[in-house]
Structures are given as C-alpha cells and as structure tokens.
Design a protein around this motif. Structure first.
Motif, PDB file in Angstrom:
ATOM      1  N   SER A 299     -57.254  15.726 -45.586  1.00  0.00           N
ATOM      2  CA  SER A 299     -58.529  15.262 -45.061  1.00  0.00           C
ATOM      3  C   SER A 299     -58.675  13.767 -45.280  1.00  0.00           C
ATOM      4  O   SER A 299     -58.245  13.235 -46.298  1.00  0.00           O
TER       5      SER A 299
ATOM      6  N   LEU B  75     -61.542  10.316 -43.920  1.00  0.00           N
ATOM      7  CA  LEU B  75     -62.953  10.071 -43.633  1.00  0.00           C
ATOM      8  C   LEU B  75     -63.376  10.657 -42.299  1.00  0.00           C
ATOM      9  O   LEU B  75     -64.495  11.124 -42.149  1.00  0.00           O
ATOM     10  N   SER B  76     -62.493  10.631 -41.313  1.00  0.00           N
ATOM     11  CA  SER B  76     -62.888  11.097 -39.982  1.00  0.00           C
ATOM     12  C   SER B  76     -61.932  12.114 -39.391  1.00  0.00           C
ATOM     13  O   SER B  76     -61.961  12.365 -38.197  1.00  0.00           O
ATOM     14  N   PHE B  77     -61.071  12.713 -40.201  1.00  0.00           N
ATOM     15  CA  PHE B  77     -60.119  13.675 -39.664  1.00  0.00           C
ATOM     16  C   PHE B  77     -59.774  14.747 -40.685  1.00  0.00           C
ATOM     17  O   PHE B  77     -59.969  14.566 -41.883  1.00  0.00           O
TER      18      PHE B  77
ATOM     19  N   GLU C  33     -54.855  18.796 -35.545  1.00  0.00           N
ATOM     20  CA  GLU C  33     -55.554  17.561 -35.885  1.00  0.00           C
ATOM     21  C   GLU C  33     -56.987  17.693 -35.406  1.00  0.00           C
ATOM     22  O   GLU C  33     -57.229  17.812 -34.204  1.00  0.00           O
TER      23      GLU C  33
ATOM     24  N   GLU D 134     -60.572  15.898 -35.216  1.00  0.00           N
ATOM     25  CA  GLU D 134     -61.326  14.652 -35.325  1.00  0.00           C
ATOM     26  C   GLU D 134     -62.666  14.882 -34.654  1.00  0.00           C
ATOM     27  O   GLU D 134     -62.754  14.880 -33.424  1.00  0.00           O
ATOM     28  N   GLY D 135     -63.700  15.090 -35.442  1.00  0.00           N
ATOM     29  CA  GLY D 135     -65.017  15.408 -34.888  1.00  0.00           C
ATOM     30  C   GLY D 135     -64.972  16.758 -34.203  1.00  0.00           C
ATOM     31  O   GLY D 135     -64.759  17.776 -34.847  1.00  0.00           O
TER      32      GLY D 135
ATOM     33  N   ASP E 260     -62.913  17.160 -31.435  1.00  0.00           N
ATOM     34  CA  ASP E 260     -61.633  17.203 -30.732  1.00  0.00           C
ATOM     35  C   ASP E 260     -60.576  17.849 -31.616  1.00  0.00           C
ATOM     36  O   ASP E 260     -60.387  17.454 -32.769  1.00  0.00           O
TER      37      ASP E 260
END
Length: 167
Positions: free
Chosen positions: A13, A15-17, A32, A34-35, A37
């Motif tokens: 993990s 910060l954004s993934f 993967e 990301e948000g 997605d």
C-alpha cells in the motif's frame, strides 16, 4: 466451468494505491487499485525471465519518518519548556510512533521478491514475515521452472537462447 483459484501472496500500500499480488495455476497476477480504477497485470509462469529476492529500506519512508520525528520531537520540546507533563505526553503520543517505525524499518528492512516476465513484472514486499518471503521465492522459482520444462509445452523455454542452427 471450473472456478479459478487465486492464492494471495502479498499486499503493498502507498498513499494513493494498493497492489495485491496473487498466484494462479499459470501466472502471478497483480491487481493495481488506484481510487476506483482497478488494473490487472499478469506475469505468465511460462514467460518468467528472472526472479530476484533482495533487501531494501524504502528511502521515501525512511526520510518521511525521520522528518516527521524531528518536527514532532521539536514541537514536544517547545511544549515541554512551558509544561513538562504536557510535553512528555505530546512526545509519547506524537513523536514516538514515527521514531519506532523508523527504528523498525532500519532494523528489519523490507524483503522484496520481483518476478520479471517478457512484458510485465510483479513485486511482492515482505516486511515482518521474512520466512514467508523466502518460501514464496522458492515456490515461484519452482513453479516457473516446472512450467518452462514441462514436456509437450509448445515452443522453447523463455530462459533458453535461440535454437541452434543445423549445418
């Protein structure tokens, strides 16, 4: 239709993934996230070129925790000038956790397993479960070797060079 079995190997993990790594019968899969997605990549065991197992510290994490610890320790010291008890409480609650995380990271490091294929790669990080990391390394190497040496497999092993030319 038979259900495909995916065995979870590890999660990384940021910060954004979030990267979740799984093993299937014929590949290492990386989801993967990301948000909202989600992207799935595969390293087919037939196409594995290289498997490495190495030790790292994570420079970004070390620098972030060191900076955070310095700033929070300084703030705790400023508060301690006026009120010692409050300064000590602030140090224990705010500055000590980054110091402990920094010390653990420097003492233990991170073991990283990388599986490199022709087009894609997968990374699995092991922070506290080093034995699991070494076992996963041996398992991935064994599975890739078995898939690439299997009789009846179409084509040649991706580890071997070009076929020798006949005269």
């Amino acid at each position: 239709m038979a259900k495909r079995t995916r065995i979870h190997l590890g999660t990384r993990s940021g910060l954004s993934f979030v990267h979740k790594v799984y093993r299937t019968a014929d590949a290492i899969e990386v989801d993967e996230i990301e948000g909202v997605d989600v992207t799935r990549r595969r390293v087919l065991l037939d196409e594995v070129l290289l498997v490495t197992y190495h030790h790292a510290y994570g420079l970004a994490f070390v620098l972030t925790m060191a900076a955070l610890a310095v700033v929070l320790t300084g703030l705790s010291a400023l508060v301690a000038v006026g009120d010692r008890a409050l300064g000590l409480v602030l140090f224990v609650l705010a500055a000590l956790p980054p110091l402990v995380l920094l010390a653990l990271r420097l003492a233990l490091g991170i073991d990283v397993l990388t599986v490199q294929g022709r087009r894609t790669s997968a990374e699995i990080h092991f922070w506290l479960r080093k034995g699991l990391g070494r076992e996963t390394f041996r398992q991935v190497c064994r599975l890739a070797r078995e898939r690439q040496q299997r009789p009846g497999r179409q084509g040649r092993s991706s580890l071997s060079g070009p076929a020798p030319r006949s005269a």
